[in-house]
Design a protein around this motif. Structure first.
Motif, PDB file in Angstrom:
ATOM      1  N   LEU A   1      46.246  38.378  46.587  1.00 22.18           N
ATOM      2  CA  LEU A   1      45.558  37.324  47.332  1.00 22.18           C
ATOM      3  C   LEU A   1      45.228  37.775  48.748  1.00 22.18           C
ATOM      4  O   LEU A   1      44.175  37.421  49.293  1.00 22.18           O
ATOM      5  CB  LEU A   1      46.419  36.068  47.373  1.00 22.18           C
ATOM      6  CG  LEU A   1      46.138  34.997  46.309  1.00 22.18           C
ATOM      7  CD1 LEU A   1      47.092  33.827  46.474  1.00 22.18           C
ATOM      8  CD2 LEU A   1      44.707  34.514  46.386  1.00 22.18           C
ATOM      9  N   CYS A   2      46.100  38.550  49.352  1.00 23.53           N
ATOM     10  CA  CYS A   2      45.816  39.090  50.684  1.00 23.53           C
ATOM     11  C   CYS A   2      44.533  39.920  50.659  1.00 23.53           C
ATOM     12  O   CYS A   2      43.706  39.847  51.576  1.00 23.53           O
ATOM     13  CB  CYS A   2      46.978  39.959  51.167  1.00 23.53           C
ATOM     14  SG  CYS A   2      48.434  39.044  51.692  1.00 23.53           S
ATOM     15  N   GLN A   3      44.349  40.706  49.608  1.00 26.33           N
ATOM     16  CA  GLN A   3      43.135  41.521  49.475  1.00 26.33           C
ATOM     17  C   GLN A   3      41.904  40.629  49.309  1.00 26.33           C
ATOM     18  O   GLN A   3      40.847  40.907  49.872  1.00 26.33           O
ATOM     19  CB  GLN A   3      43.269  42.471  48.285  1.00 26.33           C
ATOM     20  CG  GLN A   3      44.401  43.483  48.435  1.00 26.33           C
ATOM     21  CD  GLN A   3      44.584  44.335  47.199  1.00 26.33           C
ATOM     22  OE1 GLN A   3      43.740  44.368  46.309  1.00 26.33           O
ATOM     23  NE2 GLN A   3      45.707  45.023  47.114  1.00 26.33           N
ATOM     24  N   HIS A   4      42.045  39.552  48.542  1.00 25.00           N
ATOM     25  CA  HIS A   4      40.939  38.614  48.364  1.00 25.00           C
ATOM     26  C   HIS A   4      40.586  37.934  49.689  1.00 25.00           C
ATOM     27  O   HIS A   4      39.409  37.760  50.023  1.00 25.00           O
ATOM     28  CB  HIS A   4      41.300  37.565  47.314  1.00 25.00           C
ATOM     29  CG  HIS A   4      41.341  38.107  45.919  1.00 25.00           C
ATOM     30  ND1 HIS A   4      41.799  37.366  44.849  1.00 25.00           N
ATOM     31  CD2 HIS A   4      40.990  39.310  45.415  1.00 25.00           C
ATOM     32  CE1 HIS A   4      41.716  38.097  43.754  1.00 25.00           C
ATOM     33  NE2 HIS A   4      41.242  39.280  44.076  1.00 25.00           N
ATOM     34  N   PHE A   5      41.600  37.551  50.424  1.00 19.12           N
ATOM     35  CA  PHE A   5      41.357  36.917  51.731  1.00 19.12           C
ATOM     36  C   PHE A   5      40.603  37.870  52.641  1.00 19.12           C
ATOM     37  O   PHE A   5      39.653  37.478  53.324  1.00 19.12           O
ATOM     38  CB  PHE A   5      42.690  36.541  52.391  1.00 19.12           C
ATOM     39  CG  PHE A   5      43.357  35.332  51.803  1.00 19.12           C
ATOM     40  CD1 PHE A   5      42.818  34.659  50.720  1.00 19.12           C
ATOM     41  CD2 PHE A   5      44.554  34.863  52.327  1.00 19.12           C
ATOM     42  CE1 PHE A   5      43.437  33.546  50.180  1.00 19.12           C
ATOM     43  CE2 PHE A   5      45.186  33.747  51.812  1.00 19.12           C
ATOM     44  CZ  PHE A   5      44.620  33.091  50.728  1.00 19.12           C
ATOM     45  N   GLU A   6      41.028  39.119  52.662  1.00 18.77           N
ATOM     46  CA  GLU A   6      40.411  40.114  53.534  1.00 18.77           C
ATOM     47  C   GLU A   6      38.958  40.349  53.156  1.00 18.77           C
ATOM     48  O   GLU A   6      38.114  40.632  54.008  1.00 18.77           O
ATOM     49  CB  GLU A   6      41.200  41.422  53.449  1.00 18.77           C
ATOM     50  CG  GLU A   6      40.846  42.416  54.536  1.00 18.77           C
ATOM     51  CD  GLU A   6      41.818  43.574  54.577  1.00 18.77           C
ATOM     52  OE1 GLU A   6      41.894  44.243  55.610  1.00 18.77           O
ATOM     53  OE2 GLU A   6      42.505  43.818  53.562  1.00 18.77           O
ATOM     54  N   ALA A   7      38.654  40.204  51.863  1.00 19.48           N
ATOM     55  CA  ALA A   7      37.296  40.442  51.391  1.00 19.48           C
ATOM     56  C   ALA A   7      36.366  39.253  51.599  1.00 19.48           C
ATOM     57  O   ALA A   7      35.144  39.413  51.576  1.00 19.48           O
ATOM     58  CB  ALA A   7      37.330  40.793  49.895  1.00 19.48           C
ATOM     59  N   LEU A   8      36.931  38.098  51.816  1.00 17.34           N
ATOM     60  CA  LEU A   8      36.105  36.892  51.832  1.00 17.34           C
ATOM     61  C   LEU A   8      35.253  36.772  53.087  1.00 17.34           C
ATOM     62  O   LEU A   8      34.103  36.369  53.028  1.00 17.34           O
ATOM     63  CB  LEU A   8      37.002  35.651  51.682  1.00 17.34           C
ATOM     64  CG  LEU A   8      36.289  34.325  51.457  1.00 17.34           C
ATOM     65  CD1 LEU A   8      35.385  34.389  50.235  1.00 17.34           C
ATOM     66  CD2 LEU A   8      37.308  33.205  51.299  1.00 17.34           C
ATOM     67  N   HIS A   9      35.807  37.117  54.233  1.00 20.21           N
ATOM     68  CA  HIS A   9      35.016  37.079  55.476  1.00 20.21           C
ATOM     69  C   HIS A   9      35.659  37.990  56.516  1.00 20.21           C
ATOM     70  O   HIS A   9      36.812  38.415  56.370  1.00 20.21           O
ATOM     71  CB  HIS A   9      34.878  35.649  56.019  1.00 20.21           C
ATOM     72  CG  HIS A   9      36.160  34.995  56.418  1.00 20.21           C
ATOM     73  ND1 HIS A   9      36.821  35.282  57.588  1.00 20.21           N
ATOM     74  CD2 HIS A   9      36.922  34.059  55.793  1.00 20.21           C
ATOM     75  CE1 HIS A   9      37.917  34.549  57.678  1.00 20.21           C
ATOM     76  NE2 HIS A   9      38.007  33.798  56.594  1.00 20.21           N
TER      77      HIS A   9
END
Length: 221
Positions: A79-87
């Protein structure tokens, strides 16, 4: 953003099931510490729990609950990776994300962590010794979940355009279809419209080749 929120809710549901088995989790860690002859050190990292499960776990019940803890930690890391990719982030969201990434690190020292109200995981531990040894490991997941929910709350206040600007190269996460289409590599414009192609010489070069060929033909005659 909706996909991120749904993933976070899914992890929260798994954690609720895990939290109901906290005594089983503490018992499993206690058994592993006995098998490892490691009764002095507190549980200080995710990597230590991983090592216990792989080398000092003696029954399937203990293995199951330790694996559940490790699986939740792994999903939080993703999820941390997804957060970083989102914006691209703001100072506030970047600070929250860095805290999460540090906490989910395999080697991070979590022994001093203590989840605050409204979490009561530490209060459910049976004695002072248990609190000193297990307070950090039982506090880890609820603290990370709180940080992630705070990250989502701040991110939802950002303009729509900010959420479409992906921070990681090549990321296709949560982008509109129009943006996804533009990410595909385009062929050269001249090739699209019947112009010169890389496998064919330019018209001017073909003309020069024709003239040279004609001169050679005349000389032969």
């Amino acid at each position: 953003m909706n996909e991120v929120k749904e993933s976070l809710r899914s992890v929260e549901q798994k954690y609720k099931i895990f939290q109901q088995q906290q005594f089983t989790f503490i018992g499993a860690l206690e058994h592993c510490r006995e098998n490892a002859h490691d009764k002095i050190r507190p549980i200080s990292s995710i990597g230590q729990v991983q090592s216990y499960m792989e080398h000092h776990c003696s029954n399937s019940t203990d293995r199951r609950i330790l694996l559940m803890f490790l699986d939740i930690c792994s999903e939080l890391s993703k999820l941390c990776q997804h957060f970083e990719a989102l914006h691209a982030g703001t100072p506030v969201t970047n600070n929250l994300l860095e805290k999460c990434k540090t906490l989910v690190s395999q080697s991070n020292d979590l022994s001093s962590l203590q989840a605050k109200y409204p979490h009561d995981v530490v209060n459910h531990l049976s004695c002072d010794e248990a609190r000193n040894h297990y307070g950090g490991v039982v506090s880890l997941i609820p603290i990370i979940l709180d940080l992630m929910k705070e990250w989502v709350a701040h991110s939802e206040k950002l303009p729509r355009k900010a959420l479409q600007q992906c921070k990681m190269p090549g990321c296709l996460f949560d982008k509109p279809k129009s943006v996804l289409l533009r990410t595909a590599p385009y062929p050269p414009v001249q090739t699209l419209y019947g112009g010169p192609r890389p496998d064919r010489p330019h018209p001017s070069l073909r003309t020069e080749q024709y003239q040279l060929s004609s001169k050679r033909h005349v000389n032969k005659r």
